[in-house]
Motif scaffolding. Structure first.
Motif, PDB file in Angstrom:
ATOM      1  N   TRP A   1      -4.810  -2.303  -7.585  1.00  0.00           N
ATOM      2  CA  TRP A   1      -5.925  -1.379  -7.784  1.00  0.00           C
ATOM      3  C   TRP A   1      -5.634  -0.076  -7.068  1.00  0.00           C
ATOM      4  O   TRP A   1      -4.710   0.013  -6.249  1.00  0.00           O
ATOM      5  N   ALA A   2      -6.414   0.933  -7.395  1.00  0.00           N
ATOM      6  CA  ALA A   2      -6.318   2.239  -6.748  1.00  0.00           C
ATOM      7  C   ALA A   2      -7.648   2.544  -6.080  1.00  0.00           C
ATOM      8  O   ALA A   2      -8.714   2.210  -6.612  1.00  0.00           O
ATOM      9  N   SER A   3      -7.577   3.159  -4.908  1.00  0.00           N
ATOM     10  CA  SER A   3      -8.783   3.527  -4.177  1.00  0.00           C
ATOM     11  C   SER A   3      -8.438   4.655  -3.219  1.00  0.00           C
ATOM     12  O   SER A   3      -7.410   4.592  -2.537  1.00  0.00           O
ATOM     13  N   HIS A   4      -9.299   5.673  -3.176  1.00  0.00           N
ATOM     14  CA  HIS A   4      -9.114   6.803  -2.259  1.00  0.00           C
ATOM     15  C   HIS A   4      -7.744   7.467  -2.427  1.00  0.00           C
ATOM     16  O   HIS A   4      -7.125   7.889  -1.448  1.00  0.00           O
ATOM     17  N   GLY A   5      -7.252   7.523  -3.649  1.00  0.00           N
ATOM     18  CA  GLY A   5      -5.970   8.164  -3.910  1.00  0.00           C
ATOM     19  C   GLY A   5      -4.759   7.323  -3.522  1.00  0.00           C
ATOM     20  O   GLY A   5      -3.631   7.813  -3.543  1.00  0.00           O
ATOM     21  N   LEU A   6      -4.962   6.072  -3.173  1.00  0.00           N
ATOM     22  CA  LEU A   6      -3.871   5.179  -2.777  1.00  0.00           C
ATOM     23  C   LEU A   6      -3.797   4.014  -3.755  1.00  0.00           C
ATOM     24  O   LEU A   6      -4.760   3.707  -4.455  1.00  0.00           O
ATOM     25  N   HIS A   7      -2.643   3.356  -3.774  1.00  0.00           N
ATOM     26  CA  HIS A   7      -2.440   2.183  -4.619  1.00  0.00           C
ATOM     27  C   HIS A   7      -2.264   0.959  -3.722  1.00  0.00           C
ATOM     28  O   HIS A   7      -1.561   1.018  -2.716  1.00  0.00           O
ATOM     29  N   TYR A   8      -2.918  -0.131  -4.121  1.00  0.00           N
ATOM     30  CA  TYR A   8      -2.868  -1.390  -3.385  1.00  0.00           C
ATOM     31  C   TYR A   8      -2.402  -2.483  -4.341  1.00  0.00           C
ATOM     32  O   TYR A   8      -2.799  -2.493  -5.501  1.00  0.00           O
ATOM     33  N   GLY A   9      -1.620  -3.413  -3.826  1.00  0.00           N
ATOM     34  CA  GLY A   9      -1.178  -4.520  -4.663  1.00  0.00           C
ATOM     35  C   GLY A   9      -1.023  -5.805  -3.872  1.00  0.00           C
ATOM     36  O   GLY A   9      -0.771  -5.780  -2.667  1.00  0.00           O
TER      37      GLY A   9
ATOM     38  N   ILE B   1       0.845  -1.195   0.000  1.00  0.00           N
ATOM     39  CA  ILE B   1       0.000   0.000   0.000  1.00  0.00           C
ATOM     40  C   ILE B   1       0.880   1.244   0.000  1.00  0.00           C
ATOM     41  O   ILE B   1       1.932   1.270   0.630  1.00  0.00           O
ATOM     42  N   THR B   2       0.422   2.289  -0.679  1.00  0.00           N
ATOM     43  CA  THR B   2       1.175   3.540  -0.740  1.00  0.00           C
ATOM     44  C   THR B   2       0.784   4.480   0.404  1.00  0.00           C
ATOM     45  O   THR B   2       0.607   5.670   0.220  1.00  0.00           O
ATOM     46  N   ARG B   3       0.655   3.924   1.606  1.00  0.00           N
ATOM     47  CA  ARG B   3       0.485   4.701   2.839  1.00  0.00           C
ATOM     48  C   ARG B   3       0.967   3.832   3.991  1.00  0.00           C
ATOM     49  O   ARG B   3       1.115   2.620   3.852  1.00  0.00           O
ATOM     50  N   ASP B   4       1.203   4.469   5.137  1.00  0.00           N
ATOM     51  CA  ASP B   4       1.569   3.693   6.310  1.00  0.00           C
ATOM     52  C   ASP B   4       0.397   2.816   6.704  1.00  0.00           C
ATOM     53  O   ASP B   4      -0.759   3.242   6.657  1.00  0.00           O
ATOM     54  N   SER B   5       0.689   1.583   7.095  1.00  0.00           N
ATOM     55  CA  SER B   5      -0.383   0.653   7.408  1.00  0.00           C
ATOM     56  C   SER B   5      -0.652   0.543   8.898  1.00  0.00           C
ATOM     57  O   SER B   5      -1.697   0.071   9.291  1.00  0.00           O
ATOM     58  N   GLY B   6       0.276   0.938   9.720  1.00  0.00           N
ATOM     59  CA  GLY B   6       0.061   0.848  11.158  1.00  0.00           C
ATOM     60  C   GLY B   6       0.209  -0.577  11.659  1.00  0.00           C
ATOM     61  O   GLY B   6       0.457  -1.506  10.904  1.00  0.00           O
ATOM     62  N   ALA B   7       0.000  -0.746  12.956  1.00  0.00           N
ATOM     63  CA  ALA B   7       0.217  -2.039  13.593  1.00  0.00           C
ATOM     64  C   ALA B   7      -0.956  -2.989  13.408  1.00  0.00           C
ATOM     65  O   ALA B   7      -0.825  -4.178  13.662  1.00  0.00           O
ATOM     66  N   THR B   8      -2.106  -2.502  12.978  1.00  0.00           N
ATOM     67  CA  THR B   8      -3.289  -3.360  12.907  1.00  0.00           C
ATOM     68  C   THR B   8      -3.499  -3.985  11.539  1.00  0.00           C
ATOM     69  O   THR B   8      -4.404  -4.781  11.356  1.00  0.00           O
ATOM     70  N   GLU B   9      -2.681  -3.654  10.573  1.00  0.00           N
ATOM     71  CA  GLU B   9      -2.901  -4.092   9.199  1.00  0.00           C
ATOM     72  C   GLU B   9      -1.679  -4.834   8.698  1.00  0.00           C
ATOM     73  O   GLU B   9      -0.554  -4.413   8.914  1.00  0.00           O
ATOM     74  N   ASP B  10      -1.891  -5.953   8.012  1.00  0.00           N
ATOM     75  CA  ASP B  10      -0.782  -6.725   7.462  1.00  0.00           C
ATOM     76  C   ASP B  10      -0.469  -6.205   6.066  1.00  0.00           C
ATOM     77  O   ASP B  10      -0.981  -6.704   5.070  1.00  0.00           O
TER      78      ASP B  10
END
Length: 192
Positions: free
Chosen positions: A78-86, A47-56
């Motif tokens: 995919w892209a969602s809310h201005g972020l990229h996920y893979g 993910i193109t954002r910090d995920s924090g401790a609760t997210e893998d």
């Protein structure tokens, strides 16, 4: 470069649900319920954002994400809310090795995932709107207007491809029950 998907993805569980539905909590609980040596794996997301401790998830810069996409490093993206996920192509190796693989996906991306893995099992985590509103407020990521928008989108229908197996798991109460149901679904993918 487009990687090829193994076989048909019959052991792939494509998890979806509104933001705040508890997907990350369920995946954490699912892992703790695995038996020693059980071939059920949860794919991490890039993910193109910090995920924090609760997210893998693993954080990538936008440039690094684009570089990896160009190199064919993602089985799905995919892209969602201005972020990229893979989701990395390593999931194809896991599937080829006989594992059941759970991906934390996106409802809007289900069509593309189903095209790549036509035998996947889609699982939507459902939550009552009041419960979802409390969870979104408690995590503190969004302001009230953003929460209202997420709640609006959570109740919208999404396209389900023809022939796609879709199961629903409710997560309104104690998450252990929903995590156990999700683990049962993954285990059923291992059956011959």
């Amino acid at each position: 470069m487009t990687p090829t998907a193994p076989a048909n993805g019959a052991r792939l569980v494509y998890l979806m649900g509104a933001s705040g539905s508890g997907k990350d909590t369920l995946l954490r609980l699912l892992r703790s319920g695995l038996r020693a040596g059980e071939p059920v794996l949860v794919a991490h997301r890039y993910i193109t954002r910090d995920s924090g401790a609760t997210e893998d998830a693993l954080r990538l810069s936008v440039d690094e994400f684009a570089r990896r996409a160009a190199l064919g490093c993602f089985a799905l993206r995919w892209a969602s809310h201005g972020l990229h996920y893979g989701i990395g192509i390593e999931v194809d190796t896991w599937l080829e090795g006989g594992a059941a693989v759970i991906i934390n996906g996106s409802r809007a991306h289900l069509g593309e995932a189903h095209r790549r893995y036509p035998m996947l099992t889609a699982v939507e985590i459902t939550v009552e709107p009041g419960v979802l509103a409390r969870r979104l407020a408690a995590r503190g990521r969004e302001n009230p207007a953003q929460i209202a928008e997420r709640l609006r989108r959570a109740t919208q229908d999404f396209p389900v491809p023809a022939g796609c197996r879709l199961l629903r798991v409710g997560n309104n109460g104690a998450p252990q029950a929903a995590a156990a149901a999700l683990l049962d679904i993954a285990r059923a993918r291992l059956a011959p």
